[in-house]
Design a protein around this motif. Structure first.
Motif, short mmCIF file in Angstrom:
data_model
loop_
_atom_site.label_atom_id
_atom_site.label_comp_id
_atom_site.label_asym_id
_atom_site.label_seq_id
_atom_site.Cartn_x
_atom_site.Cartn_y
_atom_site.Cartn_z
N ALA A 10 0.82 -1.21 0.00
CA ALA A 10 0.00 0.00 0.00
C ALA A 10 0.86 1.27 0.00
O ALA A 10 0.40 2.33 -0.41
CB ALA A 10 -0.94 0.01 1.20
N LEU A 11 2.11 1.15 0.43
CA LEU A 11 3.01 2.31 0.48
C LEU A 11 4.15 2.21 -0.53
O LEU A 11 5.07 3.01 -0.51
CB LEU A 11 3.58 2.45 1.90
N LEU A 87 -4.31 2.67 17.33
CA LEU A 87 -5.11 1.81 16.45
C LEU A 87 -4.71 1.91 14.99
O LEU A 87 -5.46 1.51 14.11
CB LEU A 87 -6.59 2.17 16.61
N TRP A 88 -3.53 2.44 14.70
CA TRP A 88 -3.13 2.67 13.31
C TRP A 88 -3.19 1.39 12.48
O TRP A 88 -3.52 1.44 11.30
CB TRP A 88 -1.75 3.30 13.22
N GLN A 94 -6.99 4.30 6.65
CA GLN A 94 -6.89 5.70 7.08
C GLN A 94 -5.44 6.09 7.31
O GLN A 94 -5.01 7.19 6.95
CB GLN A 94 -7.71 5.91 8.35
N THR A 95 -4.66 5.20 7.91
CA THR A 95 -3.25 5.45 8.17
C THR A 95 -2.49 5.67 6.87
O THR A 95 -1.74 6.64 6.73
CB THR A 95 -2.63 4.26 8.94
N LYS A 100 0.20 9.17 2.91
CA LYS A 100 0.31 9.61 1.51
C LYS A 100 0.04 11.11 1.38
O LYS A 100 0.73 11.80 0.64
CB LYS A 100 -0.61 8.80 0.61
N GLU A 101 -0.96 11.62 2.10
CA GLU A 101 -1.26 13.05 2.06
C GLU A 101 -0.08 13.87 2.58
O GLU A 101 0.29 14.88 1.97
CB GLU A 101 -2.51 13.35 2.88
#
Length: 109
Positions: A10-11, A87-88, A94-95, A100-101
Motif C-alpha cells: 500500500a506504500l 489503532l493505526w 486511514q493510516t 500519503k497526504e
C-alpha cells in the motif's frame, strides 16, 4: 505490525525508507524481525532506541516508553509529520491515506 507487513504494498509508490523504531533491545527486535520475515517473506528494518531519543524527536515519548504511531522525516532529518495512534494497524486504510497526504505535502513544497 502484522497489518503493516500484510499491506506493505500500500506504500510501495512512496519514495521513502521505512523503519520500525522502538525502545526494545536489538536482541528483542531481531526476534520479532525474524518472526515477521518468516511469516511474510520480508520485514521492515528495526531501529533500537533504548534511550528513546528518536522517539522523543518524533514527540512520541510516553514516560519510559513510546506511544504507538507513525511519522515522516525529510532528507535533512527533520520530523515533518507525526501521529500518535494506538489503532493505526486496525485503521490501516486511514493510516495509509494520511501518510500519503503528508508525503505529497512534503514533495509539493
Amino acid at each position: 505490525m502484522v497489518q503493516l507487513h500484510e499491506n506493505l504494498d500500500a506504500l510501495k509508490d512512496l519514495d521513502v525508507n521505512m523503519y520500525i523504531v522502538s525502545g526494545d533491545t536489538p536482541e528483542e527486535q531481531a526476534e520479532l524481525y525474524n518472526a515477521l520475515e518468516d511469516a511474510y517473506g520480508k520485514s521492515l528494518p528495526f531501529i533500537s532506541d533504548p534511550d528513546l531519543k528518536m522517539i522523543e524527536l518524533f514527540n512520541m515519548k510516553n514516560n519510559d516508553a513510546a506511544y504507538r504511531g507513525y511519522g515522516l522525516m525529510d532528507t535533512e532529518g527533520n520530523v515533518v509529520f507525526n501521529t500518535i495512534n494506538d489503532l493505526w494497524g486496525q485503521e490501516l486504510d486511514q493510516t495509509v491515506e494520511e501518510i500519503k497526504e503528508e508525503y505529497e505535502k512534503i514533495h509539493n513544497d
